[in-house]
Scaffold this motif. Structure first.
Motif, mmCIF file in Angstrom:
data_model
loop_
_atom_site.group_PDB
_atom_site.id
_atom_site.type_symbol
_atom_site.label_atom_id
_atom_site.label_comp_id
_atom_site.label_asym_id
_atom_site.label_seq_id
_atom_site.Cartn_x
_atom_site.Cartn_y
_atom_site.Cartn_z
ATOM 1 N N ASP A 171 -50.677 -34.131 12.885
ATOM 2 C CA ASP A 171 -50.205 -35.159 11.956
ATOM 3 C C ASP A 171 -50.964 -35.075 10.642
ATOM 4 N N ALA A 172 -50.231 -35.026 9.544
ATOM 5 C CA ALA A 172 -50.875 -34.942 8.239
ATOM 6 C C ALA A 172 -51.655 -36.207 7.908
ATOM 7 N N ALA A 173 -51.386 -37.305 8.621
ATOM 8 C CA ALA A 173 -52.125 -38.549 8.391
ATOM 9 C C ALA A 173 -53.454 -38.582 9.136
ATOM 10 N N VAL A 182 -41.859 -32.845 4.907
ATOM 11 C CA VAL A 182 -42.032 -34.034 4.061
ATOM 12 C C VAL A 182 -40.694 -34.715 3.793
ATOM 13 N N SER A 196 -44.191 -45.027 6.879
ATOM 14 C CA SER A 196 -45.434 -45.802 6.932
ATOM 15 C C SER A 196 -45.184 -47.305 6.881
ATOM 16 N N GLN A 243 -49.161 -40.847 3.490
ATOM 17 C CA GLN A 243 -49.472 -39.446 3.247
ATOM 18 C C GLN A 243 -49.718 -39.152 1.766
ATOM 19 N N LEU A 245 -45.254 -27.630 5.920
ATOM 20 C CA LEU A 245 -45.476 -29.025 5.581
ATOM 21 C C LEU A 245 -44.109 -29.703 5.532
ATOM 22 N N ARG A 280 -40.002 -38.436 14.119
ATOM 23 C CA ARG A 280 -41.077 -37.455 14.228
ATOM 24 C C ARG A 280 -40.580 -36.171 14.887
ATOM 25 N N PHE A 323 -52.534 -36.313 2.674
ATOM 26 C CA PHE A 323 -52.048 -35.159 3.422
ATOM 27 C C PHE A 323 -52.777 -33.868 3.062
ATOM 28 N N LEU A 353 -47.162 -29.416 9.999
ATOM 29 C CA LEU A 353 -47.761 -30.695 9.601
ATOM 30 C C LEU A 353 -46.652 -31.690 9.276
ATOM 31 N N LYS A 375 -56.011 -41.578 13.599
ATOM 32 C CA LYS A 375 -54.930 -41.428 12.616
ATOM 33 C C LYS A 375 -54.929 -42.610 11.656
ATOM 34 N N SER A 404 -45.122 -34.827 7.877
ATOM 35 C CA SER A 404 -45.621 -35.750 6.855
ATOM 36 C C SER A 404 -44.451 -36.416 6.148
#
Length: 387
Positions: free
Chosen positions: A110-112, A56, A16, A26, A54, A85, A36, A10, A217, A12
């Motif tokens: 995607d965690a979003a 992050v 943004s 997230q 995860l 990414r 997330f 994932l 998303k 994240s």
């Protein structure tokens, strides 16, 4: 049927930039928890998922958020992401290589994207096991234009020949590992499409499977409003309990049927076997006469509560007249509601008590209860309302 081990990555770790608020999307709270967590919890529920990575931007911060949540962290590892990414996904691949070499298939999601359709995920995993790679797609909504260097229209693409690439995507573990081992720094810095990366470096063509509209998303702040509505609809499972059938219960059930995941009406005097069926609900509505019923059936209802999702416990007390309330102060009634709300905080449940003093208000009462159920549970928790 999936009888092999599956891992999940994932990503994240994004900043943004398009989200428009200081908090990365997230971490933005949606219905009381960071965005997330929704995708994480969905994959956590899948028994054949053995490990979730995860990725992050701030592992220490995320570990703290996980400790505050009710998420099962046994399968979850938090790793440091990078500035693109592909680099973050590669960090997730490397974490799985170090600890989970027996995985057959790895999902990238995607965690979003908080909505994770379990049937689609299973279909993608099976397809990846058979074909090597599988990805979710959606039809294009808008026509895509090709521009020239001066910013003028060059030509438009035939929308019927193109699709939108979405996640989740699934890969045989060795294929995904090989693709990231072979890709260039330029691909790591500018690329975003894992399916293309696998095709370029392993020659494996992805099996494309059209998914439901839920695959969008969260990119801009306005997407949060859509996420709230969709999550409420998917996660709200409502049980309405009353000692007898009445018009308000009928109207409330009809109102909620198209707005929540499930609604069940239980007449406690004749339908008690349905309370032990193993189903759980994040919201329970009790109808009482004169005062909150202390019947044993209602005292045991905590076993029905789904603690993974926020919700409400709503007590509707129908008074045949206001005379019986003359000895009660509003302060005492409100304090009682606040005490109940504090008791159920640990179960992620708010409590609202409604005293219905006016007979014949079935429609208004049903609308009031429905509005509470579809609102943010924390907003009205501990409130005592009068109708």
């Amino acid at each position: 049927m999936i009888n092999f081990s599956v891992g999940v990555i994932l990503p994240s770790a994004g900043f943004s930039e398009r989200f428009g608020v200081p908090v990365p999307k997230q971490y933005y709270e949606v219905l009381g928890k960071p965005l997330f967590l929704y995708a994480l919890e969905e994959f956590n529920r899948m028994q054949w998922v053995k490990k979730i990575i995860l990725v992050v931007d701030n592992p220490e911060h995320v570990q703290g958020l996980l400790e505050e949540s009710h998420a099962n962290r046994e399968k979850v590892s938090v790793v440091q992401g990078e500035h693109t990414r592909h680099r973050s996904i590669r960090a997730g691949v490397q974490a799985l290589q170090r600890n989970e070499s027996n995985l057959k298939v790895v999902i990238v999601h995607d965690a979003a994207r908080p909505l994770v359709p379990s049937e689609l995920v299973e279909e993608l995993v099976v397809a990846a096991e058979a074909h090597g790679v599988a990805g979710a797609i959606r039809p294009l909504v808008s026509t895509v234009l090709q521009t020239n260097s001066d910013g003028f229209l060059d030509h438009s693409l035939d929308r019927s020949k193109h699709v939108s690439s979405e996640t989740p995507q699934a890969f045989q573990f060795d294929i995904l590992t090989s693709a990231y081992n072979k890709c260039s720094d330029e691909e790591l810095d500018t690329g975003t499409e894992c399916l293309q990366l696998a095709l370029t470096h392993t020659g494996v063509q992805a099996r494309l499977i059209e998914g439901p509209p839920d695959l969008w998303k969260v990119t801009h702040k306005k997407d949060i409003y859509a996420a709230v509505g969709c999550l409420r609809e998917r996660t709200n499972q409502v049980c309405i309990m009353s000692s007898e059938e009445n018009e308000t219960v009928k109207l409330l059930t009809e109102t909620l049927e198209s707005k929540v995941s499930m609604v069940k009406s239980v007449v406690t005097s004749m339908d008690t076997t349905r309370l032990t069926s193993g189903e759980t609900f994040n919201t329970v509505v009790f109808f009482h006469l004169h005062e909150i019923d202390q019947d044993n059936q209602l005292l045991d209802f905590e076993a029905m509560l789904d603690v993974d999702h926020q919700g409400l416990i709503i007590h509707v007390i129908e008074h045949t007249s206001a005379d019986g309330m003359q000895s009660m102060s509003v302060y005492d009634l409100h304090r009682s509601g606040r005490n109940m709300a504090k008791h159920y905080e640990k179960l992620q449940k708010g409590v609202v008590v409604i005293h219905c003093l006016t007979p014949g208000e079935d429609r208004r009462l049903a609308d009031l209860v429905s509005s509470l159920i579809l609102s943010d549970a924390s907003t009205f928790s501990g409130q005592t309302l009068f109708l």
